[in-house]
Scaffold this motif. Structure first.
Motif, short mmCIF file in Angstrom:
data_model
loop_
_atom_site.label_atom_id
_atom_site.label_comp_id
_atom_site.label_asym_id
_atom_site.label_seq_id
_atom_site.Cartn_x
_atom_site.Cartn_y
_atom_site.Cartn_z
N GLN A 127 9.26 -4.45 -8.57
CA GLN A 127 8.27 -4.55 -9.66
C GLN A 127 7.00 -3.81 -9.28
OE1 GLN A 127 7.60 -8.46 -11.40
NE2 GLN A 127 5.45 -7.94 -11.72
N GLY A 128 6.54 -3.96 -8.06
CA GLY A 128 5.31 -3.31 -7.61
C GLY A 128 5.40 -1.80 -7.63
N VAL A 129 6.49 -1.25 -7.14
CA VAL A 129 6.60 0.22 -7.13
C VAL A 129 6.86 0.76 -8.52
CG1 VAL A 129 7.21 0.36 -4.68
CG2 VAL A 129 9.03 0.27 -6.39
N ASP A 130 7.51 -0.02 -9.39
CA ASP A 130 7.69 0.40 -10.78
C ASP A 130 6.34 0.50 -11.49
OD1 ASP A 130 10.42 0.65 -10.68
OD2 ASP A 130 10.86 -1.24 -11.71
N VAL B 290 5.51 3.89 1.55
CA VAL B 290 4.97 2.55 1.76
C VAL B 290 4.27 2.58 3.13
CG1 VAL B 290 5.48 0.09 2.00
CG2 VAL B 290 6.84 1.50 0.43
N SER B 291 2.95 2.64 3.10
CA SER B 291 2.22 2.72 4.37
C SER B 291 1.97 1.34 4.97
CB SER B 291 0.90 3.47 4.19
OG SER B 291 0.07 2.81 3.26
N ASP B 292 1.97 0.32 4.14
CA ASP B 292 1.81 -1.04 4.66
C ASP B 292 2.36 -2.04 3.64
OD1 ASP B 292 1.15 -3.00 6.48
OD2 ASP B 292 -1.01 -2.66 6.40
N ALA B 293 2.78 -3.17 4.16
CA ALA B 293 3.32 -4.24 3.31
C ALA B 293 3.07 -5.57 3.99
CB ALA B 293 4.82 -4.04 3.09
N LYS C 286 8.79 3.94 4.84
CA LYS C 286 9.84 4.52 3.98
C LYS C 286 9.20 5.09 2.72
CE LYS C 286 13.45 2.81 6.26
NZ LYS C 286 13.68 3.42 7.54
N THR C 287 9.88 6.06 2.13
CA THR C 287 9.44 6.52 0.82
C THR C 287 9.74 5.42 -0.18
OG1 THR C 287 11.56 7.51 0.21
CG2 THR C 287 9.98 8.94 1.40
N VAL C 288 9.09 5.47 -1.32
CA VAL C 288 9.36 4.49 -2.37
C VAL C 288 10.84 4.54 -2.74
CG1 VAL C 288 8.90 3.93 -4.79
CG2 VAL C 288 7.00 4.44 -3.24
N GLU C 289 11.38 5.74 -2.83
CA GLU C 289 12.80 5.90 -3.18
C GLU C 289 13.70 5.24 -2.14
OE1 GLU C 289 16.05 9.50 -3.66
OE2 GLU C 289 13.97 9.90 -4.25
N LYS D 36 0.87 -1.16 0.00
CA LYS D 36 0.00 0.00 0.00
C LYS D 36 0.92 1.22 0.00
CE LYS D 36 -4.34 1.33 1.85
NZ LYS D 36 -5.38 0.99 2.80
N VAL D 37 0.85 2.00 -1.06
CA VAL D 37 1.68 3.19 -1.20
C VAL D 37 0.76 4.40 -1.20
CG1 VAL D 37 3.35 4.41 -2.65
CG2 VAL D 37 3.45 1.91 -2.48
N GLU D 38 1.02 5.31 -0.28
CA GLU D 38 0.23 6.53 -0.17
C GLU D 38 1.17 7.71 -0.07
OE1 GLU D 38 -3.66 5.02 2.26
OE2 GLU D 38 -1.81 5.21 3.43
N ASP D 39 0.93 8.70 -0.91
CA ASP D 39 1.75 9.92 -0.91
C ASP D 39 3.24 9.62 -1.01
OD1 ASP D 39 -0.57 11.50 -0.62
OD2 ASP D 39 -0.53 11.20 1.56
#
Length: 146
Positions: free
Chosen positions: A140-143, A56-59, A83-86, A50-53
């Motif tokens: 892959q998911g964040v890409d 990664v808010s949850d995994a 963490k941020t996606v980066e 789950k990525v918000e703003d």
């Protein structure tokens, strides 16, 4: 601490994450899901992010596999939450470097927490894919999200 004691501690950490996985399960339908497997050994993982703003808010993860792949997934989901996606991708790159036996800044290594326990996997090339499976799924998911 001697090498043998450190090696034993790392084995204990890996087995703890394998026997008591953190973040095992799934997320609601608004989370992204990535299915990935390692045909070489049969490890299979389903990663839910789950990525918000941009964070990664949850995994969570589910799957089947060896102690290395499942403990790595447990450690990774713990490490990337908040963490941020980066930052998550940077951690993945650093983990990949460790698995390839490359030198990693010792200060940065401390940031990995329990993930350091997987350093010894680099000595066993056949197991590297096991350790990196969840990380590749996360990348892959964040890409796909971007």
């Amino acid at each position: 601490m001697s090498f043998n004691n450190l090696d034993q501690l790392y084995r204990q950490v890996i087995m703890d994450h394998y026997k008591n996985p953190r973040n095992k399960g799934s997320l609601e339908e608004d989370a992204m899901t990535v299915d990935m497997n390692n045909p070489t050994c049969g490890d299979r993982i389903q990663l839910h992010l789950k990525v918000e703003d941009g964070k990664v808010s949850d995994a969570k993860f589910d799957g089947e596999g060896c102690s290395i792949s499942l403990s790595s997934a447990s450690m990774m989901t713990e490490a990337i939450k908040g963490k941020t996606v980066e930052e998550a991708v940077d951690m993945s790159n650093m983990f990949s470097d460790i698995m390839q036996g490359k030198e990693v800044n010792e200060d940065k290594l401390e940031d990995l927490g329990d993930i350091q326990a997987l350093q010894g996997v680099a000595k066993f090339p056949a197991r590297i894919k096991c350790a990196t499976l969840a990380w590749k799924a996360m990348e892959q998911g964040v890409d796909e999200k971007e």
